[in-house]
Write a protein that holds these residues in place. Structure first.
Motif, short mmCIF file in Angstrom:
data_model
loop_
_atom_site.label_atom_id
_atom_site.label_comp_id
_atom_site.label_asym_id
_atom_site.label_seq_id
_atom_site.Cartn_x
_atom_site.Cartn_y
_atom_site.Cartn_z
N ALA A 159 -7.52 -13.91 4.45
CA ALA A 159 -7.69 -15.18 3.72
C ALA A 159 -9.15 -15.65 3.75
CB ALA A 159 -6.78 -16.24 4.33
N VAL A 160 -9.80 -15.54 4.91
CA VAL A 160 -11.17 -16.04 5.06
C VAL A 160 -12.19 -15.14 4.36
CG1 VAL A 160 -12.99 -16.51 6.76
CG2 VAL A 160 -10.65 -17.27 7.19
N ARG A 161 -11.98 -13.86 4.43
CA ARG A 161 -12.96 -12.90 3.89
C ARG A 161 -12.53 -12.30 2.55
NH1 ARG A 161 -17.69 -13.05 5.83
NH2 ARG A 161 -17.95 -10.86 5.35
N TYR A 162 -11.53 -12.87 1.90
CA TYR A 162 -10.95 -12.33 0.68
C TYR A 162 -12.00 -11.97 -0.38
CZ TYR A 162 -7.85 -11.87 -3.34
OH TYR A 162 -7.18 -11.39 -4.42
N LYS A 163 -12.97 -12.83 -0.62
CA LYS A 163 -13.99 -12.61 -1.65
C LYS A 163 -14.85 -11.37 -1.36
CE LYS A 163 -14.74 -17.51 -2.46
NZ LYS A 163 -15.73 -18.59 -2.37
N TYR A 164 -15.02 -11.06 -0.10
CA TYR A 164 -15.96 -10.02 0.30
C TYR A 164 -15.29 -8.66 0.57
CZ TYR A 164 -18.48 -14.34 1.07
OH TYR A 164 -19.03 -15.58 0.91
N LEU A 165 -13.96 -8.61 0.48
CA LEU A 165 -13.23 -7.37 0.80
C LEU A 165 -12.84 -6.64 -0.48
CD1 LEU A 165 -10.84 -8.79 3.56
CD2 LEU A 165 -12.88 -7.40 3.93
N ASP A 166 -12.80 -5.30 -0.39
CA ASP A 166 -12.30 -4.55 -1.54
C ASP A 166 -10.77 -4.53 -1.51
OD1 ASP A 166 -11.52 -2.65 0.33
OD2 ASP A 166 -13.16 -1.28 -0.11
N LYS A 167 -10.16 -4.05 -2.58
CA LYS A 167 -8.70 -4.09 -2.72
C LYS A 167 -7.98 -3.31 -1.62
CE LYS A 167 -8.71 -4.89 -7.64
NZ LYS A 167 -8.40 -4.39 -8.97
N THR A 168 -8.54 -2.20 -1.21
CA THR A 168 -7.93 -1.38 -0.16
C THR A 168 -7.89 -2.15 1.16
OG1 THR A 168 -8.80 0.60 -1.24
CG2 THR A 168 -8.03 0.84 1.04
N ALA A 169 -8.97 -2.79 1.51
CA ALA A 169 -9.03 -3.58 2.75
C ALA A 169 -8.06 -4.76 2.69
CB ALA A 169 -10.45 -4.07 3.01
N ILE A 170 -7.97 -5.41 1.55
CA ILE A 170 -7.04 -6.54 1.39
C ILE A 170 -5.61 -6.07 1.59
CG2 ILE A 170 -6.09 -8.19 -0.28
CD1 ILE A 170 -8.97 -8.39 -1.44
N MET A 171 -5.26 -4.95 0.94
CA MET A 171 -3.90 -4.41 1.08
C MET A 171 -3.60 -4.01 2.52
SD MET A 171 -2.28 -4.78 -1.66
CE MET A 171 -0.85 -3.86 -1.21
N ALA A 172 -4.58 -3.36 3.18
CA ALA A 172 -4.39 -2.95 4.56
C ALA A 172 -4.17 -4.16 5.47
CB ALA A 172 -5.59 -2.13 5.04
N LEU A 173 -4.98 -5.20 5.29
CA LEU A 173 -4.83 -6.41 6.11
C LEU A 173 -3.50 -7.11 5.85
CD1 LEU A 173 -8.47 -7.80 5.95
CD2 LEU A 173 -7.29 -6.93 7.99
N ILE A 174 -3.06 -7.13 4.60
CA ILE A 174 -1.77 -7.75 4.29
C ILE A 174 -0.63 -6.95 4.91
CG2 ILE A 174 -0.14 -8.23 2.41
CD1 ILE A 174 -2.58 -9.10 0.72
N ILE A 175 -0.69 -5.64 4.82
CA ILE A 175 0.36 -4.79 5.43
C ILE A 175 0.39 -4.98 6.94
CG2 ILE A 175 1.05 -2.40 5.89
CD1 ILE A 175 0.10 -1.79 2.98
N ILE A 176 -0.77 -4.96 7.58
CA ILE A 176 -0.83 -5.19 9.03
C ILE A 176 -0.28 -6.58 9.36
CG2 ILE A 176 -2.40 -5.51 10.99
CD1 ILE A 176 -4.18 -3.32 9.67
N GLY A 177 -0.61 -7.55 8.52
CA GLY A 177 -0.12 -8.91 8.74
C GLY A 177 1.39 -9.03 8.62
N LEU A 178 1.99 -8.20 7.80
CA LEU A 178 3.43 -8.27 7.59
C LEU A 178 4.25 -7.46 8.59
CD1 LEU A 178 3.60 -8.07 3.68
CD2 LEU A 178 3.78 -10.09 5.14
N ILE A 179 3.59 -6.53 9.28
CA ILE A 179 4.33 -5.64 10.19
C ILE A 179 5.14 -6.42 11.23
CG2 ILE A 179 4.06 -3.93 12.05
CD1 ILE A 179 1.94 -2.58 10.33
N PHE A 180 4.51 -7.32 11.96
CA PHE A 180 5.20 -8.03 13.05
C PHE A 180 5.81 -9.35 12.63
CE2 PHE A 180 2.16 -5.22 15.15
CZ PHE A 180 3.01 -4.53 15.99
N THR A 181 5.46 -9.83 11.43
CA THR A 181 5.97 -11.13 11.00
C THR A 181 7.14 -11.00 10.02
OG1 THR A 181 4.30 -11.21 9.25
CG2 THR A 181 3.77 -12.32 11.34
#
Length: 177
Positions: A44-66
């Protein structure tokens, strides 16, 4: 002699509640949540500066335990209740000064008070652990009006036998010389 007798059949929801608590109250569960929430915050904080792959990876990691792990625990609880005969069938419990006896048909198992490692009391249940991963689950629904008395009795017995060491005899593995 105090004694409690009741029949119990665990539902998928009761098993799921136990699994969620057991998973997310452990160090690894808390660590997993920190990683998930950290990933979502970074995304959320670095969204503007990340490429699509990094955004998807962070979202997937974020969803794993939640999201993913709770869904997997729900699926596993449902499967266990449907397939596992010892969970799926009605069990009879006798809780007395001698310990906890659980029976199902012709099979019977006894657990002495000194074999219990800890108890965990939650809103509608008490979990009686014999090992880090094995526990009896006694719910308010199963025990009815006796639930409060049962919880107090179990706490009293576990406290009474907290430092108890059974004597070694030939019968339980030691020598009696």
């Amino acid at each position: 002699m105090t004694e409690f007798n009741f029949d119990a059949k665990l539902s998928a929801a009761e098993l799921y509640a136990f699994s969620m608590r057991h998973t997310y109250k452990s160090v690894s569960g808390i660590f997993g949540l920190i990683i998930s929430f950290g990933s979502l915050i970074i995304c959320a904080v670095r969204y503007k500066y990340l490429d699509k792959t990094a955004i998807m990876a962070l979202i997937i990691i974020g969803l794993i335990f939640t999201v993913i792990q709770p869904l997997m625990l729900w699926s596993k609880a449902n499967a266990q209740v449907k397939k596992n005969k010892s969970i799926n069938a009605k069990l009879h419990y006798n809780i007395s000064d001698n310990g906890i006896t659980v029976s199902q048909g012709e099979q019977e198992a006894d657990v002495k008070w000194y074999d219990i490692r800890k108890t965990v009391i939650v809103k509608d249940a008490v979990y009686v652990y014999m090992s880090p991963v094995r526990a009896f689950i006694f719910t308010k629904k199963q025990c009815g009006d006796d639930f409060g008395s049962l919880v107090g009795f179990i706490q009293e017995k576990v406290k009474q036998y907290k430092d108890y060491e059974p004597e070694e005899t030939e019968e339980n593995g030691g020598t009696d010389e």
